[in-house]
Design a protein around this motif. Structure first.
Motif, PDB file in Angstrom:
ATOM      1  N   PHE A  69      -1.812  -3.081   1.606  1.00 53.80           N
ATOM      2  CA  PHE A  69      -2.781  -2.807   0.543  1.00 53.80           C
ATOM      3  C   PHE A  69      -4.213  -3.032   1.021  1.00 53.80           C
ATOM      4  CE2 PHE A  69       1.001  -3.572  -2.129  1.00 53.80           C
ATOM      5  CZ  PHE A  69       0.950  -2.423  -2.915  1.00 53.80           C
ATOM      6  N   GLU A  82      -4.906   0.819   1.834  1.00 55.68           N
ATOM      7  CA  GLU A  82      -5.346   1.196   0.489  1.00 55.68           C
ATOM      8  C   GLU A  82      -6.774   0.765   0.200  1.00 55.68           C
ATOM      9  OE1 GLU A  82      -3.600   3.144  -1.501  1.00 55.68           O
ATOM     10  OE2 GLU A  82      -2.043   3.247   0.045  1.00 55.68           O
ATOM     11  N   ILE A  87      -8.051  -2.138  -0.616  1.00 54.89           N
ATOM     12  CA  ILE A  87      -8.296  -3.153  -1.636  1.00 54.89           C
ATOM     13  C   ILE A  87      -8.795  -4.427  -0.942  1.00 54.89           C
ATOM     14  CG2 ILE A  87      -7.279  -4.494  -3.519  1.00 54.89           C
ATOM     15  CD1 ILE A  87      -5.150  -2.334  -3.762  1.00 54.89           C
ATOM     16  N   ILE A 134      -8.786 -10.006  -3.336  1.00 52.32           N
ATOM     17  CA  ILE A 134      -8.051  -9.596  -4.543  1.00 52.32           C
ATOM     18  C   ILE A 134      -6.552  -9.540  -4.261  1.00 52.32           C
ATOM     19  CG2 ILE A 134      -7.741  -7.781  -6.248  1.00 52.32           C
ATOM     20  CD1 ILE A 134     -10.406  -9.274  -6.441  1.00 52.32           C
ATOM     21  N   VAL A 135      -6.182  -8.920  -3.153  1.00 49.63           N
ATOM     22  CA  VAL A 135      -4.762  -8.755  -2.825  1.00 49.63           C
ATOM     23  C   VAL A 135      -4.083 -10.110  -2.657  1.00 49.63           C
ATOM     24  CG1 VAL A 135      -3.121  -7.898  -1.104  1.00 49.63           C
ATOM     25  CG2 VAL A 135      -5.085  -6.496  -1.764  1.00 49.63           C
TER      26      VAL A 135
END
Length: 335
Positions: A128, A132, A134, A138-139
């Motif tokens: 992620f 992705e 991100i 946050i992940v």
């Protein structure tokens, strides 16, 4: 400028940047070494028990999980990322260690399976982040919550005991050549981390991604894969730490490792690794981790409140980040 010209110039720029960052990192190692020495002197004067052989071996044994995970976190933070989920991964693997052993699974398979689980968790988060786009904060913050929640769901909030006769207990309680096995495991992990970080292409790519990811990408390096792999390292390291902790304590608890990620981050940034990426030191991380461990141990020996430990750790993080920021700005101006 054409892409081919950029590719030709990128390696030389990275070499110059790498040399400059290594010079700053060496200065950071000297600073933390002096700070570590001062902390040891203070506690040796404050309590007679600090410099005794049993206490020093106890510090090394108890700090083994911190040393192992901090060595992997050095790679993550050097890329400019962060992993807040390591404490939760530690708790999950500690919990599953006890559960699987109670189910009768042979302990070598338990260890191998949980190391693979840690790698898979790290790879999932790394996907992620790297593919992705991100933000790592946050992940891994989501991972911190989800993974801890799974551990709580498995245990219902209770500790699960490990059979005292199980060979699994060798990992956390045995001694070899007068040294605790957890300490020997930590030494091996740290030696491998040092060699990979300083002597391999992967280590150079990690530094390069943190310093200038686009230049590294244009030089032909798969920067996304490098980013993903550093989270695989932290996931695996956190799983190993959970195995060691469960073995040493003789139980698996979903409450294990609360606040552990703060100790790990404090150790890494205190050791001179830049939170902005592009600069790291495994040697500095080792000294940073030992400093955090010594402070926690020394406060207890000095009969001070154990609740001072998170306060001191928080202040260490604040000061380390402030110094980190000052060094980073200085380094940027000199380029």
């Amino acid at each position: 400028m054409s892409d081919s010209a950029i590719k030709q110039q990128a390696p030389s720029r990275l070499v110059r940047a790498s040399w400059h960052e290594k010079a700053i990192a060496r200065g950071g190692v000297v600073s933390i070494a002096l700070f570590f020495a001062v902390v040891c002197i203070v506690f040796s004067l404050a309590t007679d028990a600090f410099l005794t052989t049993p206490n020093l071996l106890n510090i090394v044994r108890q700090s083994a999980p911190l040393l192992i995970v901090a060595s992997a976190m050095t790679f993550v933070i050097t890329t400019g990322g962060i992993d807040l989920s390591v404490g939760s991964v530690l708790a999950l693997t500690a919990t599953l260690s006890a559960v699987l052993l109670q189910w009768g699974v042979p302990w070598p398979l338990v260890v191998l399976g949980l190391l693979c689980l840690g790698a898979v968790v790290g790879a999932a988060q790394g996907f992620f982040i790297a593919y992705e786009g991100i933000p790592a904060f946050i992940v891994t913050l989501a991972g911190l919550s989800v993974i801890r929640g799974i551990a709580l769901l498995i245990t219902g909030g209770y500790s699960i005991p490990v059979d005292p006769a199980s060979g699994f207990n060798f990992i956390g309680r045995a001694w070899l050549i007068g040294v605790p096995v957890p300490a020997l495991i930590a030494v091996v992990v740290l030696a491998v981390a040092y060699l990979v970080f300083n002597e391999t292409a992967f280590g150079r790519y990690v530094t390069g991604v943190g310093a200038n990811a686009e230049a590294v990408r244009r030089a032909g390096v798969n920067t996304r894969l490098v980013t993903l792999m550093v989270y695989v390292l932290t996931g695996t390291a956190a799983a190993l730490a959970g195995i060691i902790l469960a073995s040493r304590l003789g139980s698996g608890s979903s409450n294990s490792g609360q606040g552990f990620e703060l100790d790990v981050i404090a150790a890494v940034v205190l050791g001179g690794t830049s939170l902005f990426g592009g600069r790291g030191s495994v040697v500095g991380t080792i000294l940073g981790a030992l400093t955090v461990a010594v402070i926690a141990n020394g406060l207890i020996l000095a009969h001070l409140s154990p609740f001072l430990t998170p306060i001191v750790t928080g202040l260490i993080i604040l000061v380390a980040i402030w110094l980190n920021f000052r060094l980073f700005k200085g380094g940027s101006r000199s380029r």
